[in-house]
Structure formats: C-alpha cells, structure tokens
Design a protein around this motif. Structure first.
Motif, PDB file in Angstrom:
ATOM      1  N   TYR A 160       0.833  -1.213   0.000  1.00 46.18           N
ATOM      2  CA  TYR A 160       0.000   0.000   0.000  1.00 46.18           C
ATOM      3  C   TYR A 160       0.865   1.259   0.000  1.00 46.18           C
ATOM      4  O   TYR A 160       0.621   2.184  -0.767  1.00 46.18           O
ATOM      5  CB  TYR A 160      -0.946   0.009   1.196  1.00 46.18           C
ATOM      6  N   ASN A 161       1.887   1.278   0.865  1.00 43.92           N
ATOM      7  CA  ASN A 161       2.775   2.446   0.911  1.00 43.92           C
ATOM      8  C   ASN A 161       3.506   2.624  -0.414  1.00 43.92           C
ATOM      9  O   ASN A 161       3.763   3.756  -0.829  1.00 43.92           O
ATOM     10  CB  ASN A 161       3.779   2.322   2.056  1.00 43.92           C
ATOM     11  N   ARG A 162       3.835   1.523  -1.067  1.00 45.93           N
ATOM     12  CA  ARG A 162       4.504   1.612  -2.363  1.00 45.93           C
ATOM     13  C   ARG A 162       3.615   2.344  -3.364  1.00 45.93           C
ATOM     14  O   ARG A 162       4.068   3.194  -4.120  1.00 45.93           O
ATOM     15  CB  ARG A 162       4.875   0.232  -2.901  1.00 45.93           C
ATOM     16  N   LYS A 163       2.308   2.034  -3.363  1.00 45.03           N
ATOM     17  CA  LYS A 163       1.372   2.712  -4.279  1.00 45.03           C
ATOM     18  C   LYS A 163       1.321   4.211  -3.996  1.00 45.03           C
ATOM     19  O   LYS A 163       1.332   5.029  -4.914  1.00 45.03           O
ATOM     20  CB  LYS A 163      -0.029   2.119  -4.163  1.00 45.03           C
ATOM     21  N   ILE A 164       1.259   4.560  -2.723  1.00 41.94           N
ATOM     22  CA  ILE A 164       1.213   5.980  -2.356  1.00 41.94           C
ATOM     23  C   ILE A 164       2.506   6.673  -2.776  1.00 41.94           C
ATOM     24  O   ILE A 164       2.476   7.762  -3.363  1.00 41.94           O
ATOM     25  CB  ILE A 164       0.984   6.154  -0.835  1.00 41.94           C
ATOM     26  N   ILE A 165       3.624   6.044  -2.503  1.00 43.24           N
ATOM     27  CA  ILE A 165       4.910   6.659  -2.827  1.00 43.24           C
ATOM     28  C   ILE A 165       5.123   6.716  -4.342  1.00 43.24           C
ATOM     29  O   ILE A 165       5.644   7.709  -4.858  1.00 43.24           O
ATOM     30  CB  ILE A 165       6.058   5.926  -2.103  1.00 43.24           C
ATOM     31  N   GLN A 166       4.698   5.680  -5.074  1.00 39.38           N
ATOM     32  CA  GLN A 166       4.773   5.725  -6.540  1.00 39.38           C
ATOM     33  C   GLN A 166       3.977   6.915  -7.060  1.00 39.38           C
ATOM     34  O   GLN A 166       4.459   7.691  -7.886  1.00 39.38           O
ATOM     35  CB  GLN A 166       4.193   4.440  -7.157  1.00 39.38           C
ATOM     36  N   CYS A 167       2.772   7.046  -6.570  1.00 36.28           N
ATOM     37  CA  CYS A 167       1.900   8.126  -7.006  1.00 36.28           C
ATOM     38  C   CYS A 167       2.492   9.488  -6.653  1.00 36.28           C
ATOM     39  O   CYS A 167       2.597  10.372  -7.495  1.00 36.28           O
ATOM     40  CB  CYS A 167       0.520   7.959  -6.379  1.00 36.28           C
ATOM     41  N   THR A 168       2.897   9.639  -5.407  1.00 31.41           N
ATOM     42  CA  THR A 168       3.467  10.904  -4.957  1.00 31.41           C
ATOM     43  C   THR A 168       4.712  11.253  -5.766  1.00 31.41           C
ATOM     44  O   THR A 168       4.873  12.391  -6.218  1.00 31.41           O
ATOM     45  CB  THR A 168       3.821  10.826  -3.451  1.00 31.41           C
ATOM     46  N   ALA A 169       5.585  10.266  -5.958  1.00 34.51           N
ATOM     47  CA  ALA A 169       6.837  10.512  -6.683  1.00 34.51           C
ATOM     48  C   ALA A 169       6.575  10.915  -8.127  1.00 34.51           C
ATOM     49  O   ALA A 169       7.196  11.856  -8.632  1.00 34.51           O
ATOM     50  CB  ALA A 169       7.727   9.276  -6.625  1.00 34.51           C
ATOM     51  N   ILE A 170       5.654  10.247  -8.794  1.00 32.84           N
ATOM     52  CA  ILE A 170       5.420  10.572 -10.210  1.00 32.84           C
ATOM     53  C   ILE A 170       4.692  11.912 -10.348  1.00 32.84           C
ATOM     54  O   ILE A 170       4.949  12.665 -11.287  1.00 32.84           O
ATOM     55  CB  ILE A 170       4.709   9.424 -10.963  1.00 32.84           C
ATOM     56  N   LEU A 171       3.808  12.241  -9.405  1.00 29.36           N
ATOM     57  CA  LEU A 171       3.150  13.556  -9.438  1.00 29.36           C
ATOM     58  C   LEU A 171       4.178  14.671  -9.220  1.00 29.36           C
ATOM     59  O   LEU A 171       4.166  15.690  -9.923  1.00 29.36           O
ATOM     60  CB  LEU A 171       2.046  13.646  -8.386  1.00 29.36           C
ATOM     61  N   LYS A 172       5.076  14.471  -8.254  1.00 22.63           N
ATOM     62  CA  LYS A 172       6.132  15.459  -8.013  1.00 22.63           C
ATOM     63  C   LYS A 172       7.065  15.542  -9.218  1.00 22.63           C
ATOM     64  O   LYS A 172       7.488  16.635  -9.604  1.00 22.63           O
ATOM     65  CB  LYS A 172       6.933  15.088  -6.768  1.00 22.63           C
ATOM     66  N   PHE A 173       7.386  14.382  -9.792  1.00 18.79           N
ATOM     67  CA  PHE A 173       8.290  14.354 -10.936  1.00 18.79           C
ATOM     68  C   PHE A 173       7.662  15.069 -12.127  1.00 18.79           C
ATOM     69  O   PHE A 173       8.348  15.747 -12.892  1.00 18.79           O
ATOM     70  CB  PHE A 173       8.650  12.912 -11.275  1.00 18.79           C
ATOM     71  N   GLN A 174       6.346  14.945 -12.264  1.00 14.22           N
ATOM     72  CA  GLN A 174       5.669  15.650 -13.350  1.00 14.22           C
ATOM     73  C   GLN A 174       5.847  17.165 -13.192  1.00 14.22           C
ATOM     74  O   GLN A 174       6.204  17.859 -14.143  1.00 14.22           O
ATOM     75  CB  GLN A 174       4.181  15.304 -13.386  1.00 14.22           C
ATOM     76  N   ARG A 175       5.628  17.653 -11.998  1.00 13.53           N
ATOM     77  CA  ARG A 175       5.811  19.092 -11.759  1.00 13.53           C
ATOM     78  C   ARG A 175       7.248  19.521 -11.980  1.00 13.53           C
ATOM     79  O   ARG A 175       7.523  20.561 -12.576  1.00 13.53           O
ATOM     80  CB  ARG A 175       5.370  19.457 -10.346  1.00 13.53           C
ATOM     81  N   ARG A 176       8.196  18.690 -11.496  1.00 17.41           N
ATOM     82  CA  ARG A 176       9.605  19.046 -11.650  1.00 17.41           C
ATOM     83  C   ARG A 176      10.006  19.001 -13.124  1.00 17.41           C
ATOM     84  O   ARG A 176      10.758  19.857 -13.597  1.00 17.41           O
ATOM     85  CB  ARG A 176      10.507  18.108 -10.837  1.00 17.41           C
ATOM     86  N   ALA A 177       9.505  18.023 -13.873  1.00 23.58           N
ATOM     87  CA  ALA A 177       9.832  17.927 -15.300  1.00 23.58           C
ATOM     88  C   ALA A 177       9.337  19.166 -16.047  1.00 23.58           C
ATOM     89  O   ALA A 177      10.033  19.691 -16.922  1.00 23.58           O
ATOM     90  CB  ALA A 177       9.231  16.653 -15.898  1.00 23.58           C
ATOM     91  N   ILE A 178       8.156  19.631 -15.700  1.00 19.04           N
ATOM     92  CA  ILE A 178       7.619  20.847 -16.325  1.00 19.04           C
ATOM     93  C   ILE A 178       8.510  22.045 -15.982  1.00 19.04           C
ATOM     94  O   ILE A 178       8.843  22.857 -16.850  1.00 19.04           O
ATOM     95  CB  ILE A 178       6.158  21.088 -15.895  1.00 19.04           C
ATOM     96  N   THR A 179       8.922  22.148 -14.727  1.00 16.63           N
ATOM     97  CA  THR A 179       9.798  23.236 -14.304  1.00 16.63           C
ATOM     98  C   THR A 179      11.126  23.179 -15.057  1.00 16.63           C
ATOM     99  O   THR A 179      11.617  24.197 -15.556  1.00 16.63           O
ATOM    100  CB  THR A 179      10.061  23.176 -12.780  1.00 16.63           C
ATOM    101  N   ILE A 180      11.706  21.979 -15.160  1.00 20.74           N
ATOM    102  CA  ILE A 180      12.978  21.799 -15.865  1.00 20.74           C
ATOM    103  C   ILE A 180      12.825  22.210 -17.327  1.00 20.74           C
ATOM    104  O   ILE A 180      13.682  22.900 -17.882  1.00 20.74           O
ATOM    105  CB  ILE A 180      13.474  20.346 -15.723  1.00 20.74           C
ATOM    106  N   SER A 181      11.735  21.807 -17.950  1.00 20.77           N
ATOM    107  CA  SER A 181      11.511  22.161 -19.350  1.00 20.77           C
ATOM    108  C   SER A 181      11.396  23.675 -19.523  1.00 20.77           C
ATOM    109  O   SER A 181      11.948  24.242 -20.473  1.00 20.77           O
ATOM    110  CB  SER A 181      10.250  21.464 -19.865  1.00 20.77           C
ATOM    111  N   ARG A 182      10.724  24.327 -18.611  1.00 15.70           N
ATOM    112  CA  ARG A 182      10.600  25.793 -18.687  1.00 15.70           C
ATOM    113  C   ARG A 182      11.954  26.472 -18.502  1.00 15.70           C
ATOM    114  O   ARG A 182      12.255  27.460 -19.171  1.00 15.70           O
ATOM    115  CB  ARG A 182       9.602  26.291 -17.639  1.00 15.70           C
ATOM    116  N   ILE A 183      12.759  25.945 -17.596  1.00 19.46           N
ATOM    117  CA  ILE A 183      14.080  26.525 -17.377  1.00 19.46           C
ATOM    118  C   ILE A 183      14.933  26.373 -18.637  1.00 19.46           C
ATOM    119  O   ILE A 183      15.593  27.323 -19.072  1.00 19.46           O
ATOM    120  CB  ILE A 183      14.770  25.874 -16.153  1.00 19.46           C
TER     121      ILE A 183
END
Length: 197
Positions: A160-183
């Motif tokens: 269960y924690n793996r699912k939460i962490i997978q989700c959290t990590a990919i959501l954060k990574f999505q935001r960071r990827a967008i930020t990196i692309s803008r930079i």
C-alpha cells in the motif's frame, strides 16, 4: 664520464622547468564543456511527455487507488527542491518569470541532482518503466558534468505504501519535469539571443 658541468645542470633545470610549466598550463586551462540548451530543452519536453504517460499508466493500473493531485498531499522534502532553490530568482512571481538565472552552473547541477533524486525514488518503489528510465538517463547524461557523485538511497515499502509513494513521486516528478523544461526553454532562448547579437 666526467662529473656534470654547470651547463649540464642548466639543461636539466631548463628541461624540468619546461615540463612543469607545460603540466601547470594543462592543469590551469579550464576544460570547456558547454551544455547544449537546445538539446536539453528537446529532451526535457520528451521527459514531460513520458512522465505524463507514466502517470496515466499508473492511474490505469491502480483501480483501488486514485492517484491524482486532489487525493495526494504533495509535501516536498528539501532534497527534492534543488532546482527551485537554485534556478528561480528568490523574489519572483512564478507566473511572470523574466529575470535571468544568475548562476547557471548551480542551476544545472541542481537539475541533475533532482533528476537523480526522483530516479532513485521511483526505482525504490519499483516504478522503472523503460521509456521513463531512458529519457531520465538521457537528460542526466546531457548534464553529466554536474553529477555530484552521490548515490540515492533505496528503501523498502509495504504494498500500500509503495502505491502511495509511486503516485506521490510521479506527481512530483511531473511538476519538476515541467519546471525543468521551462528553465531549459528560457536558457535556450537566452543563448540564442546572445548568439544573434
């Protein structure tokens, strides 16, 4: 053979000075390794698309778990904030960023560090899809000179924690990827303006 003369010593000393002088010159010349911002921008756009696809796949696989920004509280750890801290001006209104990135080396090192952090986090929860790994590695490779040599830590989690962490990590990574692309879009445009002047 007779004993060395003053002339022999001067030749040796001159030879040693020349060799040492050349090695010092070689050490003191900075190695010019430039980052191709156009290439990094193109990779970063692919990174955003692959992260979005990975999030979509994760959402489709998690029928019993809603992986979305509305269900997950995204609290960032300080080690996930390198890019924002280094690349964005401290007094910016994020909807209107038009101030220059003041320390490009620090910014690029921070982007590499964040990519490594997210890659390590996703690996620790078994979210290692080939397209995501490939484009993340490609982006990190483009910034290889900024690798700090530190390895990310791996941890083990319950299902269960793996699912939460997978989700959290990919959501954060999505935001960071967008930020990196803008930079990189900004840095690419800034570099092309300098070339045109």
């Amino acid at each position: 053979m007779g004993s060395p003369t003053l002339e022999d010593y001067s030749c040796w000393i001159l030879g040693i000075i020349v060799v040492l002088g050349q090695s010092n010159l070689a050490e003191s010349k900075p190695t010019i390794q430039t980052v191709n911002f156009e290439s990094c921008y193109n990779i970063s756009k692919r990174l955003v698309n692959v992260v979005v696809d990975t999030l979509s796949q994760l959402q489709n696989l998690s029928e019993d778990f809603n992986c979305s920004y509305t269900t997950i509280d995204l609290q960032y750890d300080p080690h996930e904030m390198h890019t924002l801290n280094a690349c964005l001006p401290q007094t910016c209104i994020c909807s209107n960023i038009n101030k220059p990135v003041t320390d490009k080396d620090r910014c690029l090192m921070s982007i590499h560090s964040d990519l490594k952090t997210f890659k390590s986090k996703l690996q620790s929860v078994n979210l290692t899809l080939p397209p995501l790994n490939k484009v993340t590695e490609e982006m990190m490779g483009a910034l290889k000179r900024y690798d700090d040599g530190m390895e990310g830590k791996t941890e083990s989690y319950s299902q269960y924690n793996r699912k939460i962490i997978q989700c959290t990590a990919i959501l954060k990574f999505q935001r960071r990827a967008i930020t990196i692309s803008r930079i990189f879009s900004y840095l690419k445009d800034e570099a092309s303006k300098r070339l045109s002047h």
